[in-house]
Design an enzyme around this catalytic site. Structure first.
Site, PDB file in Angstrom:
ATOM      1  N   HIS A   1       9.361   1.897 -12.021  1.00 58.13           N
ATOM      2  CA  HIS A   1       8.260   1.022 -11.616  1.00 58.13           C
ATOM      3  C   HIS A   1       7.133   1.843 -10.963  1.00 58.13           C
ATOM      4  CE1 HIS A   1       6.804  -2.823  -9.503  1.00 58.13           C
ATOM      5  NE2 HIS A   1       6.183  -1.874  -8.823  1.00 58.13           N
ATOM      6  N   GLU A   2       7.512   2.747 -10.065  1.00 62.20           N
ATOM      7  CA  GLU A   2       6.504   3.558  -9.371  1.00 62.20           C
ATOM      8  C   GLU A   2       5.832   4.538 -10.329  1.00 62.20           C
ATOM      9  OE1 GLU A   2       5.692   2.357  -6.724  1.00 62.20           O
ATOM     10  OE2 GLU A   2       7.529   1.257  -6.294  1.00 62.20           O
TER      11      GLU A   2
ATOM     12  N   CYS B   1       6.042  -6.677  -7.006  1.00 65.37           N
ATOM     13  CA  CYS B   1       5.139  -5.546  -6.840  1.00 65.37           C
ATOM     14  C   CYS B   1       4.132  -5.871  -5.758  1.00 65.37           C
ATOM     15  CB  CYS B   1       4.413  -5.256  -8.147  1.00 65.37           C
ATOM     16  SG  CYS B   1       3.311  -3.853  -8.010  1.00 65.37           S
ATOM     17  N   LEU B   2       3.848  -4.881  -4.927  1.00 68.09           N
ATOM     18  CA  LEU B   2       2.891  -5.084  -3.846  1.00 68.09           C
ATOM     19  C   LEU B   2       1.509  -5.439  -4.402  1.00 68.09           C
ATOM     20  CD1 LEU B   2       3.980  -2.096  -1.581  1.00 68.09           C
ATOM     21  CD2 LEU B   2       4.622  -4.504  -1.383  1.00 68.09           C
TER      22      LEU B   2
ATOM     23  N   HIS C   1       3.037   3.018 -12.168  1.00 65.59           N
ATOM     24  CA  HIS C   1       1.790   2.931 -11.399  1.00 65.59           C
ATOM     25  C   HIS C   1       0.935   4.188 -11.590  1.00 65.59           C
ATOM     26  CE1 HIS C   1       2.028  -0.787  -9.107  1.00 65.59           C
ATOM     27  NE2 HIS C   1       3.253  -0.511  -8.674  1.00 65.59           N
TER      28      HIS C   1
ATOM     29  N   GLY D   1       9.358   0.930  -2.629  1.00 65.29           N
ATOM     30  CA  GLY D   1       8.694   2.044  -3.286  1.00 65.29           C
ATOM     31  C   GLY D   1       7.192   1.914  -3.170  1.00 65.29           C
TER      32      GLY D   1
ATOM     33  N   GLN E   1      -1.667   3.201  -5.491  1.00 64.63           N
ATOM     34  CA  GLN E   1      -1.732   1.898  -4.824  1.00 64.63           C
ATOM     35  C   GLN E   1      -2.457   1.995  -3.490  1.00 64.63           C
ATOM     36  OE1 GLN E   1       2.720   1.112  -5.261  1.00 64.63           O
ATOM     37  NE2 GLN E   1       1.872  -0.940  -5.531  1.00 64.63           N
TER      38      GLN E   1
HETATM   39  O1  GNR Z   1       8.948  -3.506  -2.901  1.00 67.82           O
HETATM   40  C1  GNR Z   1       9.142  -3.490  -4.106  1.00 67.82           C
HETATM   41  N1  GNR Z   1      10.270  -4.033  -4.613  1.00 67.82           N
HETATM   42  C2  GNR Z   1      10.671  -3.880  -5.917  1.00 67.82           C
HETATM   43  C3  GNR Z   1      11.709  -4.657  -6.368  1.00 67.82           C
HETATM   44  C4  GNR Z   1      12.162  -4.529  -7.638  1.00 67.82           C
HETATM   45  C5  GNR Z   1      11.603  -3.620  -8.478  1.00 67.82           C
HETATM   46  C6  GNR Z   1      10.549  -2.832  -8.056  1.00 67.82           C
HETATM   47  C7  GNR Z   1      10.093  -2.961  -6.777  1.00 67.82           C
HETATM   48  S1  GNR Z   1       8.817  -1.949  -6.230  1.00 67.82           S
HETATM   49  C8  GNR Z   1       8.124  -2.919  -4.984  1.00 67.82           C
HETATM   50  C9  GNR Z   1       7.049  -2.169  -4.258  1.00 67.82           C
HETATM   51  C10 GNR Z   1       5.935  -1.814  -5.213  1.00 67.82           C
HETATM   52  O2  GNR Z   1       5.222  -2.608  -5.737  1.00 67.82           O
HETATM   53  N2  GNR Z   1       5.800  -0.570  -5.500  1.00 67.82           N
HETATM   54  O3  GNR Z   1       4.898  -0.189  -6.427  1.00 67.82           O
HETATM   55 NI    NI Z   2       4.485  -1.886  -7.648  1.00 67.98          NI
END
Ligand code: GNR
Ligand code: NI
Length: 141
Positions: A105-106, A63-64, A109, A15, A20
């Site tokens: 999660h996204e 998270c990236l 952000h 995601g 980001q």
């Molecule tokens: O690549 C990602 N893997 C992930 C794994 C578990 C829960 C959320 C994520 S999102 C993350 C990419 C990211 O940081 N997106 O904002």
């Molecule tokens: Ni993230």
């Protein structure tokens, strides 16, 4: 939006949220298919969670924005999301498991929230300490 997808696949991630990559829009992309051959990207503009389950699910999230750091995060197991799709149509979809986690999660952000905001202060400090160490040693910019 397509460059967001390329960034996500290159990372690689499941995601990505516009903030980001310094795009100030309420846009997210997700693809939990994980296969190189059959990509199934979902692009969402203005996503809103309109229903969430009472039962929670725990997922080991990364998270990236925090390379190589993972923590178990508890979130509603299922969500119903309303969003504007690639063709500018209003759509709704139900998500569970990784897709549900990923959408939440996204969406965090978009509001400047990160997965570390969902975990205990002890775990958060552990991750933040590791990150600043990595930065000091130049392993991370
Ligand atoms: O690549 C990602 N893997 C992930 C794994 C578990 C829960 C959320 C994520 S999102 C993350 C990419 C990211 O940081 N997106 O904002
Ligand atoms: Ni993230």
């Amino acid at each position: 939006m397509d460059d967001m997808l390329e960034t996500m696949y290159a990372a690689p991630g499941v995601g990505l949220a516009a903030p980001q990559v310094a795009v100030h829009k309420r846009v997210i992309v997700v693809d939990t298919s994980r296969g190189d051959s059959d990509r199934s990207p979902i692009r969402m503009a203005n996503p809103e969670i309109i229903e969430m389950s009472d039962d929670l699910a725990v997922y080991d999230e990364g998270c990236l924005s925090f390379p190589d750091q993972y923590a178990e995060v508890e979130r509603p197991a299922k969500v119903r999301v309303r969003f504007i799709d690639y063709d500018n149509e209003i759509r709704e979809m139900e998500a569970e498991e990784l897709l549900s986690t990923c959408i939440q999660h996204e969406m965090d952000h978009l509001d400047g929230k990160l997965f570390v905001d969902h975990i205990s202060m002890l775990k958060r400090n552990m991750i933040l300490r590791k990150m600043s160490k990595l930065k000091k040693t130049g392993a991370l910019k």
